[in-house]
Every structure is written in structure tokens, then in C-alpha cells.
Design a protein around this motif. Structure first.
Motif, PDB file in Angstrom:
ATOM      1  N   GLU A 176      39.318   1.366  60.116  1.00  0.00           N
ATOM      2  CA  GLU A 176      40.070   2.280  61.130  1.00  0.00           C
ATOM      3  C   GLU A 176      38.928   3.542  61.327  1.00  0.00           C
ATOM      4  O   GLU A 176      38.789   3.941  62.577  1.00  0.00           O
ATOM      5  CB  GLU A 176      41.549   2.975  60.330  1.00  0.00           C
ATOM      6  CG  GLU A 176      42.210   2.210  60.557  1.00  0.00           C
ATOM      7  CD  GLU A 176      43.762   2.542  60.016  1.00  0.00           C
ATOM      8  OE1 GLU A 176      44.759   2.122  60.369  1.00  0.00           O
ATOM      9  OE2 GLU A 176      43.679   3.375  58.612  1.00  0.00           O
ATOM     10  N   THR A 179      36.438   2.133  63.610  1.00  0.00           N
ATOM     11  CA  THR A 179      36.891   2.261  64.842  1.00  0.00           C
ATOM     12  C   THR A 179      36.742   3.673  65.752  1.00  0.00           C
ATOM     13  O   THR A 179      36.312   3.686  66.681  1.00  0.00           O
ATOM     14  CB  THR A 179      38.232   1.455  64.882  1.00  0.00           C
ATOM     15  OG1 THR A 179      38.084   0.253  64.443  1.00  0.00           O
ATOM     16  CG2 THR A 179      38.658   1.561  66.372  1.00  0.00           C
ATOM     17  N   HIS A 180      37.514   4.426  64.753  1.00  0.00           N
ATOM     18  CA  HIS A 180      37.424   5.940  65.515  1.00  0.00           C
ATOM     19  C   HIS A 180      36.248   6.362  65.801  1.00  0.00           C
ATOM     20  O   HIS A 180      35.980   7.157  66.856  1.00  0.00           O
ATOM     21  CB  HIS A 180      38.198   6.677  64.374  1.00  0.00           C
ATOM     22  CG  HIS A 180      38.663   8.073  65.028  1.00  0.00           C
ATOM     23  ND1 HIS A 180      39.392   8.436  65.695  1.00  0.00           N
ATOM     24  CD2 HIS A 180      37.784   9.235  64.397  1.00  0.00           C
ATOM     25  CE1 HIS A 180      39.493   9.902  65.908  1.00  0.00           C
ATOM     26  NE2 HIS A 180      38.652  10.350  64.998  1.00  0.00           N
ATOM     27  N   GLU A 184      34.569   7.711  69.423  1.00  0.00           N
ATOM     28  CA  GLU A 184      33.946   9.036  69.487  1.00  0.00           C
ATOM     29  C   GLU A 184      32.677   8.828  70.272  1.00  0.00           C
ATOM     30  O   GLU A 184      32.295   9.674  71.157  1.00  0.00           O
ATOM     31  CB  GLU A 184      34.032   9.953  68.447  1.00  0.00           C
ATOM     32  CG  GLU A 184      35.149  10.342  67.964  1.00  0.00           C
ATOM     33  CD  GLU A 184      35.089  11.017  66.481  1.00  0.00           C
ATOM     34  OE1 GLU A 184      36.061  11.730  66.370  1.00  0.00           O
ATOM     35  OE2 GLU A 184      33.937  11.321  66.110  1.00  0.00           O
TER      36      GLU A 184
END
Length: 188
Positions: A176, A179-180, A184
Motif C-alpha cells: 500500500e 502504491t501510494h 504521488e
């Protein structure tokens, strides 16, 4: 947002054959390595934090002992920052805060060992110092603890501390987080 990765105490003594073996340390270290590689490849700031015992009665992380070395799963490369600490809180009596300020860090991603001790102490301190905190839940490891005649399994210790850390920041899996961060970078 300026983000730095803190890799806390992924050291030989926590692995099989070490003096303070944790539950599933290699699985956590492999996920921490995935985060480390992401930061290396993107030019992101990252720092290895190494605990070195100073108490005369210490039973692990003894200075000069191979157990104190950073584990090969997240090998420290020459030129990468390495901070030695002597307390659970990686900010206490170290140059970590100055380093993060030099990097203009606003957010820290934390992974490492032990969830219930050094990860917890450092995450809380980081939040108190004004950093946004993300703890990589599956890139941390813990061990069984005992209290008042009861053994608390490592999985319960780990999850209880992560549940409490949600009050100090985000608790996400390594995937996660990756992916975040990718989202960005794609949409600055």
C-alpha cells in the motif's frame, strides 16, 4: 512531500541463530527491502538505524558482535546514512532529527524491529516532533511477550501495537505504501 524511510534495527540478532530471535523476521525484512529498493531507485532519502547496546548487562546487540550487524536482507550500502542508537527511540541522543531536517523531511515511513519497542518508540517520537508518520505494518516484526503469568503471542503483540500507532499516523502494508508513493510521483 519530502518523505524519508527509516529502517530500524533489522539486525542479525533478531534472526534465527541470533540472541533475540523474533517471529518471522525474514518475511518482514523482505518487505522492508522492497521499500528500501523503492527509495534507492527513486533517489529517496533513507537511513539505516542500528541499535548498539551500552548497558553492561546487555544480552544482545553487543558492540563488536556480529549480531549487531545490519542483516543482509536489507544490506547497508557504503555511502548510505547509518545512525547508531542506544535507546528504543531512534531520535534520543542521535543525529536523526538533524538529518531529517537537513533533508527537509515532512513525512517518515517506518519499518523494522521490534514493533512493540523501537518501532513504537520512534513512530510516537516522530509524530510528537511534527512529522507525518506511516508505519509499514508487514515490514515490522515482534516476539512473544509475557506478563503476569500469561504469554502474549507475537502476532497479538504486533497487532496491538499497530492498532495503537494508528493514533499517531497511518498504518499500511508495504505494498500500500509503494502504491501510494508511486501515485504521488505520477501526480506531483
Amino acid at each position: 512531500m519530502h518523505t524519508a524511510l527509516l529502517i530500524i534495527d533489522i539486525q542479525n540478532d533478531y534472526f534465527p541463530g541470533g540472541k533475540m530471535e523474533l517471529v518471522e523476521p525474514l518475511a518482514a525484512a523482505k518487505r522492508a527491502y522492497g521499500l528500501l529498493q523503492c527509495f534507492r531507485e527513486s533517489g529517496g532519502q533513507h537511513v539505516h538505524i542500528q541499535h548498539v547496546a551500552t548497558r553492561p548487562d546487555a544480552t544482545f546487540f553487543i558492540p563488536g558482535d556480529r549480531g549487531t550487524d545490519i542483516h543482509d536482507a536489507v544490506a547497508h550500502f557504503e555511502g548510505e546514512p547509518l545512525i547508531q542508537k542506544h535507546y528504543p527511540n531512534a531520535f534520543r541522543e542521535t543525529r536523526l532529527l538533524d538529518l531529517l531536517y537537513d533533508w527537509e523531511t515532512e513525512r517518515v515511513v517506518i519499518c523494522g524491529m521490534m514493533t512493540h519497542m523501537c518501532v513504537d518508540a520512534t513512530a510516537r517520537a516522530a509524530a510528537d516532533l511534527g512529522f507525518q508518520v506511516i508505519v509499514a505494518s508487514d515490514a515490522c516484526a515482534s516476539r512473544d511477550l509475557a506478563f503476569d503469568g500469561t504469554t502474549i503471542p507475537a502476532d497479538h503483540v504486533h497487532k496491538a501495537f499497530l492498532a495503537a500507532l494508528k493514533s499517531y499516523g497511518q498504518v499500511l502494508t508495504a505494498e500500500e505504501i509503494l502504491t501510494h508513493l508511486a501515485a504521488e510521483r505520477a501526480n506531483p
